[in-house]
Design a protein around this motif. Structure first.
Motif, short mmCIF file in Angstrom:
data_model
loop_
_atom_site.label_atom_id
_atom_site.label_comp_id
_atom_site.label_asym_id
_atom_site.label_seq_id
_atom_site.Cartn_x
_atom_site.Cartn_y
_atom_site.Cartn_z
N CYS A 77 1.45 -0.90 0.28
CA CYS A 77 0.09 0.36 0.15
C CYS A 77 0.78 1.16 -0.38
N LEU A 78 0.85 1.65 -1.23
CA LEU A 78 1.42 3.10 -1.43
C LEU A 78 1.05 4.96 -0.69
N THR A 79 1.26 4.64 -0.02
CA THR A 79 0.69 6.74 0.19
C THR A 79 -0.80 6.59 -0.27
N LEU A 80 -1.10 5.74 0.88
CA LEU A 80 -2.87 5.52 0.46
C LEU A 80 -3.43 6.17 1.39
N THR A 81 -4.52 7.03 1.18
CA THR A 81 -5.65 8.37 1.43
C THR A 81 -6.91 7.83 1.29
N LYS A 82 -8.26 7.87 2.55
CA LYS A 82 -9.51 7.72 1.85
C LYS A 82 -9.50 9.13 2.87
N ARG A 83 -10.71 9.68 2.25
CA ARG A 83 -11.39 11.09 2.76
C ARG A 83 -13.03 10.76 2.60
N PHE A 84 -13.72 11.13 3.83
CA PHE A 84 -15.13 11.06 3.68
C PHE A 84 -16.23 12.81 3.59
N GLY A 85 -15.64 13.29 1.94
CA GLY A 85 -15.94 14.65 2.98
C GLY A 85 -14.56 15.11 3.26
N VAL A 115 -8.49 7.94 5.96
CA VAL A 115 -6.25 7.44 6.38
C VAL A 115 -6.10 8.36 5.72
N ASP A 116 -4.56 8.90 6.23
CA ASP A 116 -3.68 9.69 5.97
C ASP A 116 -1.99 9.19 5.35
N GLU A 117 -2.32 9.21 4.54
CA GLU A 117 -1.12 8.40 3.73
C GLU A 117 -0.18 7.32 4.03
N VAL A 118 -0.66 6.03 3.68
CA VAL A 118 -1.10 5.24 4.38
C VAL A 118 0.44 4.36 4.07
N SER A 119 1.51 4.22 4.02
CA SER A 119 2.50 3.31 3.36
C SER A 119 2.90 2.10 4.22
N THR A 169 -9.06 7.69 -2.04
CA THR A 169 -8.87 8.79 -2.45
C THR A 169 -7.28 9.50 -3.20
N SER A 170 -6.35 9.16 -3.17
CA SER A 170 -5.16 8.57 -3.22
C SER A 170 -4.53 7.06 -3.39
N GLY A 171 -3.32 7.16 -3.86
CA GLY A 171 -2.29 5.97 -3.64
C GLY A 171 -2.54 4.60 -4.39
N ASP A 172 -1.81 3.92 -4.12
CA ASP A 172 -1.62 2.54 -4.90
C ASP A 172 -1.90 1.19 -3.83
N ILE A 173 -2.93 0.01 -4.80
CA ILE A 173 -2.26 -0.85 -3.86
C ILE A 173 -1.87 -1.60 -4.65
N GLN A 207 3.31 3.55 14.74
CA GLN A 207 4.89 2.18 14.07
C GLN A 207 4.69 1.27 13.35
N VAL A 208 5.56 0.75 13.05
CA VAL A 208 5.17 -0.85 12.35
C VAL A 208 6.20 -1.38 12.84
N GLY A 209 6.05 -2.52 13.29
CA GLY A 209 7.30 -3.56 13.60
C GLY A 209 6.62 -5.59 14.62
N SER A 210 8.16 -5.87 14.34
CA SER A 210 7.22 -7.34 15.35
C SER A 210 6.32 -6.57 16.38
N GLY A 211 5.86 -7.85 17.30
CA GLY A 211 5.39 -8.06 18.76
C GLY A 211 6.38 -7.64 19.60
N GLN A 212 7.69 -7.74 19.26
CA GLN A 212 8.65 -7.66 20.55
C GLN A 212 8.97 -5.82 19.87
N ASP A 213 8.43 -4.85 19.49
CA ASP A 213 9.44 -3.87 19.37
C ASP A 213 8.34 -3.07 19.90
#
Length: 366
Positions: A7-15, A20-24, A57-61, A215-221
Motif C-alpha cells: 500500500c503506497l501513500t494510501l489516503t481516503k477522505r469521506f467529505g 486514512v492519511d497517506e498510509v504506506s 482518494t489517492s495512493g496505490d494498492i 509504528q510498524v514492527g514485531s510484537g517485541q519491537d
C-alpha cells in the motif's frame, strides 16, 4: 522477493473527514500482518480499500507487484473473513466450502477433492456432510477460513473474526489461526483492536491511530521499544506519569511528575530538554518489589509505599502501591515465585526499577 501486498501513500477522505492519511506499508509473502488500533482509527477503511469495496482518494494498492486499483472486488486475488462468518445454514459444510468453486465453474470431482483437502488442513476431516448448526464456534471459524482458502487467494483479509467469540474460545483460536496461516502458507492481513490477538499471532504489526500508522514492527519491537507515546500507552499496560523535565543526563532525563515524584527515565525523544512537558511510561512487570530499601540499592528509581489494592488474576496478579509523597497509584506485577503472595491492602512495600525501563516522550504526543 516482491511483497504479497503493498500500500503506497494510501489516503481516503469521506467529505471533509480524513479517514486514512497517506498510509504506506508492505506485507512479505507468507507472513501474518496485523493492523492494530482503537475503534475509528481507520483500520477497517484500509481493509475495505484493499478488498476493493472502497476506492482510495489517492495512493496505490499492489498485490505481488501489480496495481489492483482498476480491478473489481470479485476479480482481485484476495478473499475476506468477516466478524460475522455468514456461513449458509441451508448448506452442509462441504457445500459451504465449495460454494466459491461452484461459482467459478470447476468440475464436481475437482471441487470434492479441494474441499476434502481443505477440511484436512483445518483439522476437521470427514465432517463435510454435517450442518452448520452442528459445529462449535471454533469449528465454524475454521470452516469460514477454509471456504476462503479453497479459492487460493494470494492475500486473506480478516476483519476482527474473533470478536463474536467467548473469551476461552477466542484465546484458543489465536493459536489456531496462526497454525492455519502456516498450514495454508498464505499471507494473512488481520485487523483488530485487541492487542493480545495482534501480539500472539503476528509476524509484524502496524499500530494505527487517527488515520496514520504510529509504528510498524514485531510484537517485541512495539512492546519493548515503542516509537511514540501512543504506542507505549496502547500496547500492553503501563504506568504513565506526566510531568516536567528537570534535567538531562546523556541518554537519561529526570522528570518531576505532576503527582510529586522524581523519576529517571530513558530519553526516547532526543529533542526533550529541561523545562519541557513530558511523560514517562513504565511497565508493571519492570518494577521489582523488595522487603527493604537496601535490596533496591542498584535501581535508579526507588520508592516506598502502601499497598492500596490487590488485583488477583492468577499468574498475572498485581498490586497497586501509593507512595507517601504522591497522589497516584503504581501498578506492580507480583512475581510468579509467590514470594509476595501474602501482601494485602495496607502493607508497606519497597519498589524500584531501572531508568532504562522508563520510556519518555514529549507530553501530548499520544
Amino acid at each position: 522477493m516482491t511483497p504479497d501486498l503493498e500500500c503506497l501513500t494510501l489516503t481516503k477522505r469521506f467529505g471533509d473527514t480524513l479517514a486514512v492519511d497517506e498510509v504506506s506499508f508492505d506485507v512479505p509473502r507468507g507472513s501474518f500482518f496485523s493492523i492494530l488500533g482503537p475503534s475509528g482509527c481507520g483500520k477497517t477503511t484500509v481493509m475495505r480499500m484493499i478488498a476493493g469495496f472502497l476506492e482510495p482518494t489517492s495512493g496505490d494498492i499492489r498485490i505481488r507487484g501489480r496495481s489492483v486499483l482498476d480491478t473489481p472486488p470479485n476479480k482481485r486475488p484476495v478473499n475476506m473473513v468477516f466478524q460475522h462468518l455468514a456461513l449458509f445454514p441451508m448448506m452442509n459444510i462441504a457445500d459451504n466450502i465449495g460454494y466459491g468453486l461452484r461459482r467459478a465453474g470447476l468440475p464436481r470431482d475437482q471441487i470434492a477433492r479441494k474441499v476434502d483437502e481443505a477440511l484436512d488442513r483445518i483439522g476437521l476431516p470427514g465432517i463435510g456432510q454435517r450442518k452448520v448448526d452442528e459445529l462449535s464456534g471454533g469449528q465454524k471459524q475454521r470452516v469460514a477460513i477454509a471456504r476462503c482458502m479453497v479459492l487460493e487467494p494470494e492475500v486473506l483479509l480478516l476483519d476482527e473474526p474473533l470478536g463474536a467469540l467467548d473469551l476461552k474460545l477466542r484465546e484458543r483460536m489465536k493459536v489456531e489461526l496462526k497454525s492455519l496461516q502456516a498450514a495454508f502458507d498464505t499471507t494473512f492481513v488481520y485487523i483488530t483492536h485487541d492487542q493480545s490477538e495482534a501480539l500472539v499471532m503476528s509476524d509484524h504489526i502496524a499500530v494505527m491511530n487517527e488515520g496514520r500508522f504510529e509504528q510498524v514492527g514485531s510484537g517485541q519491537d512495539l512492546y519493548y521499544r515503542p516509537a511514540t507515546a501512543f504506542v507505549a500507552g496502547f500496547v500492553g499496560d503501563s504506568n504513565r506519569w506526566p510531568g516536567q523535565v528537570e534535567r538531562v543526563e546523556g541518554d537519561a532525563l529526570i522528570l518531576r511528575t505532576d503527582s510529586g515524584l522524581i523519576l529517571r527515565g530513558d530519553r526516547h525523544d532526543r529533542a526533550l530538554s529541561p523545562g519541557d512537558r513530558a511523560e514517562i511510561f513504565v511497565r508493571p512487570e519492570a518494577i521489582r518489589i523488595a522487603p527493604s530499601a537496601e535490596d533496591l540499592a542498584g535501581f535508579d528509581n526507588r520508592l516506598s509505599g502502601t499497598v492500596t489494592s490487590l488485583l488477583f488474576n492468577g499468574a498475572d496478579s498485581r498490586i497497586l502501591v501509593k507512595d507517601a509523597g504522591s497522589t497516584e497509584e503504581i501498578a506492580v506485577n507480583l512475581p510468579q515465585s509467590g514470594e509476595f503472595a501474602h501482601l494485602a491492602r495496607g502493607a508497606q512495600v519497597h519498589i524500584g526499577w531501572a531508568a532504562a525501563q522508563g520510556n519518555c516522550f514529549a507530553a501530548g504526543a499520544a
